[in-house]
Structures are given as structure tokens and as C-alpha cells.
Design a protein around this motif. Structure first.
Motif, short mmCIF file in Angstrom:
data_model
loop_
_atom_site.label_atom_id
_atom_site.label_comp_id
_atom_site.label_asym_id
_atom_site.label_seq_id
_atom_site.Cartn_x
_atom_site.Cartn_y
_atom_site.Cartn_z
N LYS A 43 34.06 38.37 35.18
CA LYS A 43 35.37 38.11 35.69
C LYS A 43 35.42 37.53 37.28
CE LYS A 43 36.86 42.27 34.64
NZ LYS A 43 35.59 42.81 33.68
N THR A 44 34.41 37.86 37.84
CA THR A 44 34.18 37.45 39.14
C THR A 44 34.09 36.25 39.46
OG1 THR A 44 32.74 39.60 39.41
CG2 THR A 44 32.85 38.16 41.34
N VAL A 45 33.58 35.40 38.51
CA VAL A 45 33.67 33.81 38.76
C VAL A 45 34.64 33.28 38.49
CG1 VAL A 45 32.34 33.37 36.57
CG2 VAL A 45 32.07 31.74 38.61
N GLN B 200 30.12 45.15 47.37
CA GLN B 200 29.60 44.51 46.44
C GLN B 200 30.24 43.09 46.22
OE1 GLN B 200 27.94 46.72 42.91
NE2 GLN B 200 28.99 45.17 41.81
N HIS B 201 31.67 43.17 46.00
CA HIS B 201 32.52 42.06 45.86
C HIS B 201 32.21 40.99 46.88
CE1 HIS B 201 34.53 42.24 42.19
NE2 HIS B 201 35.10 43.44 42.52
N TYR B 202 32.33 41.67 48.29
CA TYR B 202 31.99 41.01 49.51
C TYR B 202 31.04 40.01 49.28
CZ TYR B 202 30.92 40.24 54.29
OH TYR B 202 30.53 39.57 55.51
N VAL C 288 43.08 41.66 42.40
CA VAL C 288 43.30 43.30 42.37
C VAL C 288 42.22 43.47 41.31
CG1 VAL C 288 44.50 45.38 42.15
CG2 VAL C 288 45.56 43.42 43.02
N ASP C 289 41.18 43.98 41.52
CA ASP C 289 40.12 44.44 40.43
C ASP C 289 40.06 46.03 40.13
OD1 ASP C 289 37.96 43.90 38.97
OD2 ASP C 289 36.33 44.34 40.63
N GLU C 290 39.70 45.91 38.85
CA GLU C 290 39.39 47.12 38.01
C GLU C 290 40.60 48.29 38.24
OE1 GLU C 290 37.39 47.38 36.41
OE2 GLU C 290 35.40 46.12 36.87
N GLN C 291 41.88 47.52 37.98
CA GLN C 291 43.14 48.37 38.32
C GLN C 291 44.15 47.90 37.48
OE1 GLN C 291 43.04 49.73 42.22
NE2 GLN C 291 44.01 51.72 41.75
MG MG Z 1 33.84 43.28 38.21
#
Ligand code: MG
Ligand code: ADP
Length: 685
Positions: free
Chosen positions: A297-299, A327-329, A391-394
Motif C-alpha cells: 500500500k505504501t507505494v 518507519q514510514h518516514y 491515514v495508515d492502519e486505521q
Molecule cells: Mg503499511
């Protein structure tokens, strides 16, 4: 005290049979008033309504009308079991043996000239058929309480037993008329629903299975309708706002894609395209990106982000924990800095001096993508031109957070919003919770991933865990052990991270490969150090609580051991399992239950299934939506009766919500206030 003065606010002390002791018991279970008691809905029912004659019965649940004779008591198995035996004789003169285990008071509880209803299971005990442990109640002129009807079973919290609740509820018939109707009359008529007061009465005192079903249907309908109205109103709030249009930049996108060491999957392309189209509109995007852990999903988020940055706008990425934000940073920096985007990190533990200059950069627009925890929204952050929030993981990015955001982007404006989650929600429920929220789903994982081998390891076979750990470590891989608690607080069998860490520390592998202990009570800087050590390979064993849960990406981690596995929900287990299998190395998930008495079926199901959607559906079927989604926020979503597998009801309630919105039908005060309550829930988008 006469019954006519009872009302919904009356204290339960005014009911017959409630003295100070019982009142205390009720209060401890959260029941103080008549209204509380009526609102305490049964958990399930046993149907003892069908009266049988002894000559007609077959093994199973039965209810008989009998006299009790020949009562005898004795001990069996060397005084380990007390037996009370008797003969039940019905009006036709037929007889069967009755037996109670360990209920010695039965011996003196029967009058010889009295008729009783007895309800229980007719089954074989040591080869002989008898009625085992039946419930007994004298035959009365009016209401039977515990037998000879559909008997409600209440949740028996704090020693409050169902018998007491049943006897009290039966005193409330006259109070019923005071229960206000919540649904508009038009809706009741159109969908053939019974009134709220009748429904509540039938729930507690069902006359028949049909009336019980009608009661449940009516109340479930109301639950869904209320949710739907809340969802639709929240949606209207967003639709009135306008977002900056973000043009698609083909060159930059191609540059980004070329810089990846891999090709995008078809799913990644498809969902990216859906997002890019939303961004070009002036209506704020409101899209949820669902994809299993490791689906990439990050990319996709980075592709969306680069469009905004290219139009000289800012992007915020929010993560639930600081570890994950860091980590996202790193991920976003790696992906976007080569395209000369400026990425900043803003989390609580940053020194105030540094923070000041970061805040300045954000305000001046020199920081283009800001990664942070939800604290970002609380800090005094001023954006130059925020256009996209990821917004990640939520699931939860509710109205309150939206309002907070709104203050930062100016009157009538709103950024595009992309929420990402690896906890899939079954479609049926998503429809209820999110209404028409746009969803993008990544179904397939990038190629080359190996299925994670999941195994249930009974506590007794713990040596296998140590052996496997040794093997993996020797091969240069890393091992994560997750525990349900930090410290063992009592004698319960929960396995704590501290205890396991101690055990690990005594082993040779710990000295040879290095071990760390991670939990939420550590200072951010300590957590950071432990994570960095593990990521760099200075330590190769990480004992952790669920702080490790979301998003952590350590490709050389190939074994995750989950201690006290039964203490975790399926969604959480799935998240945890996703910490391994993030490379092409074979990976393993060992589930070690804390209790040795049998492995719960849901753990077996988990071990056999790796599809997040399937697991979510299973969890939902087993526990119901109220259990799973109701606890996300305290005092939350009251889905008590709504049954996810009733598509017809869902359809009707959704239709009713649409009718109401389109027709300006006058709503009752109660319904309005319930809708308002739901609107404030975090996870309704
Ligand atoms: Mg992720
Ligand atoms: P998640 O959906 O759990 O957030 P990530 O975005 O962290 O997943 O991706 C997991 C890993 O897969 C990362 O290391 C990422 O670089 C890699 N990845 C993503 N997309 C692909 C792809 N199309 N092919 C190969 N690897 C990919």
C-alpha cells in the motif's frame, strides 16, 4: 408500595423481592433503575415452552409437568460427586428418573402434594436414560419464570443470575407504556415493524418464537437505520466542502515507478488509478484503501503523494504509533526524495528546538510531505496548503478528527483523504459502517511471496519453539516473540513479555544473537533504540507486546511466536503474523496458547487460513458486529441485535434511511439524539 407508581426512572429497590443485598448485586452489574433493567437485553434463550408427556419424550431438552417423589441422596465416586435422585410422575401416571449432580439442597425442596414444571435435558447417565439437572419451578396460575416458556438467559456479570433478572422483569409490564417510540410511524407501517415497547417486552418475555423474531427484527432494523442516517449525515458534511484539484503528472509518476526495484502489480495500478481520478476532483476524496499486510500500500500512497507535491501542495501521512511513523518516514524519504520532494518527520519525541524549525518549514511550505502520529493534528501545526491526508492502519478517522483538520485548511475547504488498512472489513459490514464510502482493494500480493506456515504449539511442546528459534537464528534470520501483557499482574495464565524475556535471556541463543525487550511503557527514545538494534541486526530476538503490531517491516524476520495466542482477536493475530513473510524467505508463525485445556476453534481456523478477508468474516460471524466494532471506542456503537447475515433487513433499513433523508420526514427526539451519538463515533466516515 403500589406498582402503578413505578416508572422508567424508578430505582430497582422499589421492586418486589429486592432488598439491600439484591440491590447491591444489581448495582454492581450496572443496573440501578427500571430503564437499566429493560435495557439489559437477554444474551440468548432456551426454549422450554413446549410441554411434553413422559410417554412422548425422546432425548433432548424437555419440559414436563410432574409430581416429585421417592427423593434420595447419596455420594458417588468416593464422595467426589453428590447425587440427588427422584422420580417424576406426570398426570398420565408415567414415570421417569430424575437426577441432580452436586445440588444437595434439592433433597428438601419438594412438597409431595405440589405440581412442578421441570425443564432440562433427557439423556443417558451411566447407561440409563434420565432427566439430568432439570430446572424446577412450582406450577403457578400466572407467569412461569424459569420453566414452561421461552426462557431468556441474561449475561451473568458480577454474580447476578438470570433467575433474579427474569423475576424482576416480569414486574414491569405496566411500565412498558412509558417506553417512547423512536421510529417515525410511516417507517413502522411501511416496513411492518412492531412498536418499540412491544419489541422490548417480547425480547424479555417472548410469547412465541415468532414474536421473538419480530422483536429482534424491529430492534435490529433500528440499529442499522440509526447507523445509516449517521453515516449519510457525516457524508453530507464532507460533500459540502471543497478540496484542491490535484492534476495527474504522468512524467513524475513514471519517474517514481521506474525508480522502484520492482514492477507494480495489476491491483496496485488499478487502485492508484482510482485514487488519481479522485484527486482531480474538487470534491474531497474519501477513500479507503484495503490490502492485506505486505500487499504494497505504501507505494500506492507515494504515487498519490507525488501528484500533490508536484502541484506545490502538502501531504500529511498519519501513523498510529511513533515506531511506525519513523518507519514510514524512511520509506517515503527513500521513495520521494530522489524526486526532490522534501519529507519531514514530526513526532512527540523530537526535541523542542528541532520541532520549532520543522513547524516553521511546514508553515512556509518547505516541508512537502510530513509523516507523524495523530499528535500532528493536536500540535500547533500550521500548513501552507495541505491538500492530501493519508491515514495508515486505521479505520477510524472520524468526525472529530475531521473537524480538527478542517480548522487547519480554512473555511469550506477540506483535504483529500486516503485511509489505508490491513484489517479488512467484510463488505456487508462496510456498507453499514461506511455507507457509500469509496473502497479500493488490493487483493493479490506482489509475486514471490511465500505462504507463512502457521502452527499451533501446545504449551507442553515448548521445546519445539526453542529448537525452531535456534534454527532460524543460525540461518541469519530474526525472531519476534509477542506476548499479551508486559508484566504478569496476577496468577492468571497470561504470559508476559518480561517473563519470556527473562527466560530468553537465560539461554545461550540470547548471548549469541542478542535479544531486546519492547513494550509500551518504555520511553520513546528507548523504544527507538531497541527497534533500531533489531532492524540493524545488533539483536536478532525481539520480545514484544503488541506495540510491534502494525506495519513494522523487518524482512529478515522469519519466525513470529505468539504467546497467549487466545488473548488476541483474529484481526490482531493476522496483523502480527504479517510481521514475518516480508521477503522471499520461508516464514513461520507459532501460536502458543497460555491455557492448556484445548485449543479454541478460532485459533485453528486462523492457523488454516491466511486470507485477511476470510478471517474478518469468520470473526464477524462468530462474535457479531457489536462485539468487534462496538468496542473500538468506549460507549460506542450499540449493535446488539443486528445480524450481519440478514441482507434483506440491511437492504430495508438502508432504503428507509434514504427515504428519510430525501423526504424530510420528521424524526423523533430519541432517534435524533441517537443519530447524533453515532455521528460522533470515530470510525464512521
Ligand atoms: Mg503499511
Ligand atoms: P503494506 O500494504 O503492508 O503497507 P508495504 O507497502 O509495506 O505493504 O509493502 C511491503 C513490501 O513489499 C515492501 O518492502 C515493498 O517495497 C514491497 N513491494 C511493494 N509493492 C511491490 C511489488 N509490486 N513488487 C514487489 N515488491 C513490492
Amino acid at each position: 408500595m403500589s406498582e402503578s407508581v413505578l416508572n422508567l426512572n424508578s430505582s430497582l429497590e422499589s421492586l418486589k423481592g429486592v432488598g439491600p443485598n439484591k440491590y447491591k448485586l444489581l448495582q454492581e452489574a450496572g443496573l440501578s433503575t427500571v430503564a437499566d433493567l429493560l435495557d439489559n437485553w437477554p444474551r440468548k434463550y432456551v426454549d422450554y415452552s413446549k410441554l411434553s408427556l413422559i410417554k412422548d419424550i425422546s432425548p433432548g431438552l424437555v419440559t414436563l409437568k410432574v409430581r416429585i417423589t421417592n427423593i434420595k441422596a447419596r455420594w458417588a465416586k468416593g464422595r467426589a460427586i453428590h447425587l440427588t435422585e427422584a422420580i417424576a410422575e406426570d398426570e398420565k401416571g408415567d414415570r421417569i428418573p430424575v437426577i441432580w449432580f452436586n445440588q444437595p439442597y434439592r433433597m428438601n425442596s419438594f412438597k409431595s402434594d405440589c405440581l412442578y414444571y421441570i425443564s432440562g435435558e433427557f439423556k443417558a447417565n451411566s447407561g440409563k436414560l434420565n432427566l439430568t439437572n432439570p430446572t424446577v419451578e412450582e406450577v403457578k396460575e400466572l407467569d412461569q419464570i424459569n420453566t414452561a416458556r421461552i426462557v431468556p438467559i441474561y449475561s451473568e456479570k458480577k454474580n447476578l443470575n438470570s433467575r433474579l433478572v427474569r423475576s424482576l422483569v416480569l414486574q414491569l409490564r405496566d411500565v412498558l407504556t412509558q417506553i417512547a417510540e423512536t421510529l417515525p410511524l410511516e417507517v413502522l407501517e411501511k416496513y411492518k415493524l412492531i412498536s418499540r415497547k412491544d419489541a422490548i417486552w417480547q425480547l424479555h418475555v417472548p410469547e412465541s418464537n415468532v414474536s421473538l423474531e419480530m422483536a429482534k427484527k424491529r430492534l435490529a432494523f433500528e440499529e442499522i437505520l440509526t447507523l445509516q442516517l449517521a453515516v449519510q449525515k457525516n457524508r453530507q458534511f464532507i460533500q459540502k466542502l471543497s478540496a484542491p484539484k490535484i492534476q495527474f503528472d504522468l512524467n513524475k509518476t513514471q519517474e517514481l515507478i521506474k525508480s522502484l526495484g520492482y514492477k507494480l502489480t495489476d491491483d496496485q495500478r488499478r487502485v492508484s488509478w482510482q485514487i488519481l481520478q479522485d484527486l482531480e476532483k474538487s470534491e474531497p476524496m474519501n477513500r479507503m484503501l484495503m490490502g492485506d499486510v505486505g500487499s504494497g500500500k505504501t507505494v500506492v500512497a507515494a504515487i498519490a503523494a507525488i501528484q500533490a507535491i508536484r502541484s506545490a501542495k502538502q501531504v500529511v501521512v498519519l501513523a498510529p504509533t511513533e515506531v511506525l511513523a519513523r518507519q514510514h518516514y524512511i520509506s517515503f524519504k527513500t521513495l520521494l526524495e530522489p524526486l526532490s520532494a522534501k519529507v519531514e518527520l514530526l513526532v512527540g519525541s523530537i526535541k523542542s528546538q528541532d520541532k520549532k524549525s520543522i513547524l516553521e518549514n511546514i508553515e512556509k511550505g518547505q516541508a512537502e510531505l510530513i509523516v507523524g502520529t495523530h499528535a500532528v493534528l493536536q500540535e500547533k501545526v500550521r500548513f501552507k496548503n495541505l491538500a492530501l491526508v493519508i491515514v495508515d492502519e486505521q479505520h477510524r478517522f472520524g468526525v472529530n478528527q475531521r473537524k480538527e483538520l478542517q480548522k487547519r485548511v480554512g473555511e469550506g475547504q477540506f483535504p483529500h483523504l486516503l485511509t489505508m488498512t490491513a484489517t479488512p472489513i467484510p463488505r456487508s459490514l462496510a456498507l453499514i459502517l461506511y455507507g457509500e464510502l469509496d473502497q479500493s482493494i488490493i487483493k493479490s500480493k506482489p509475486p514471490g511471496r511465500i505462504k507463512i506456515v502457521s502452527e499451533l504449539i501446545p504449551g507442553a511442546s515448548r521445546q519445539r519453539v526453542w529448537n525452531k528459534m535456534g534454527e532460524e537464528l543460525k540461518a541469519g534470520h530474526a525472531v519476534i516473540i509477542v506476548c499479551p501483557a508486559i508484566t504478569d499482574t496476577d496468577a492468571s495464565s497470561r504470559v508476559s513479555a518480561e517473563k519470556i524475556f527473562e527466560e530468553v535471556s537465560r539461554k545461550a541463543i540470547s548471548k549469541q544473537y542478542g535479544a531486546g525487550l519492547l513494550h509500551g511503557k518504555l520511553k520513546p527514545i528507548e523504544k527507538e533504540q531497541i527497534m533500531t538494534d533489531f532492524a540493524n541486526g545488533r539483536t536478532n530476538i525481539l520480545v514484544s507486546t503488541t506495540v510491534i503490531e502494525v506495519g513494522i517491516d523487518i524482512p529478515r524476520a522469519t519466525l513470529i511466536v505468539i504467546e497467549g495466542a487466545e488473548y488476541f482477536g483474529l484481526a490482531q493475530l493476522h496483523q502480527l503474523r504479517g510481521r514475518v513473510g516480508r521477503s522471499s524467505l520461508p516464514s513461520y508463525c507459532y501460536l502458543v496458547p497460555a491455557n492448556n485445556d484445548g485449543i479454541p476453534a478460532r485459533l485453528r481456523y486462523f492457523a488454516d487460513n491466511s486470507d485477511g478477508f476470510k478471517l474478518a468474516q469468520y470473526d464477524l460471524d462468530m462474535r457479531g458486529p457489536g462485539q468487534i466494532y462496538g468496542k473500538l471506542q468506549s460507549g460506542a456503537l450499540d449493535l446488539r441485535l443486528f445480524d450481519i447475515n440478514d441482507p434483506e433487513l440491511i437492504k430495508q433499513a438502508r432504503q428507509a434511511a434514504k427515504d428519510i433523508i430525501n423526504s424530510n420526514l420528521k424524526l423523533t427526539k430519541e432517534l435524533k439524539s441517537n443519530i447524533k451519538k453515532h455521528q460522533d463515533l470515530e470510525y464512521l466516515n
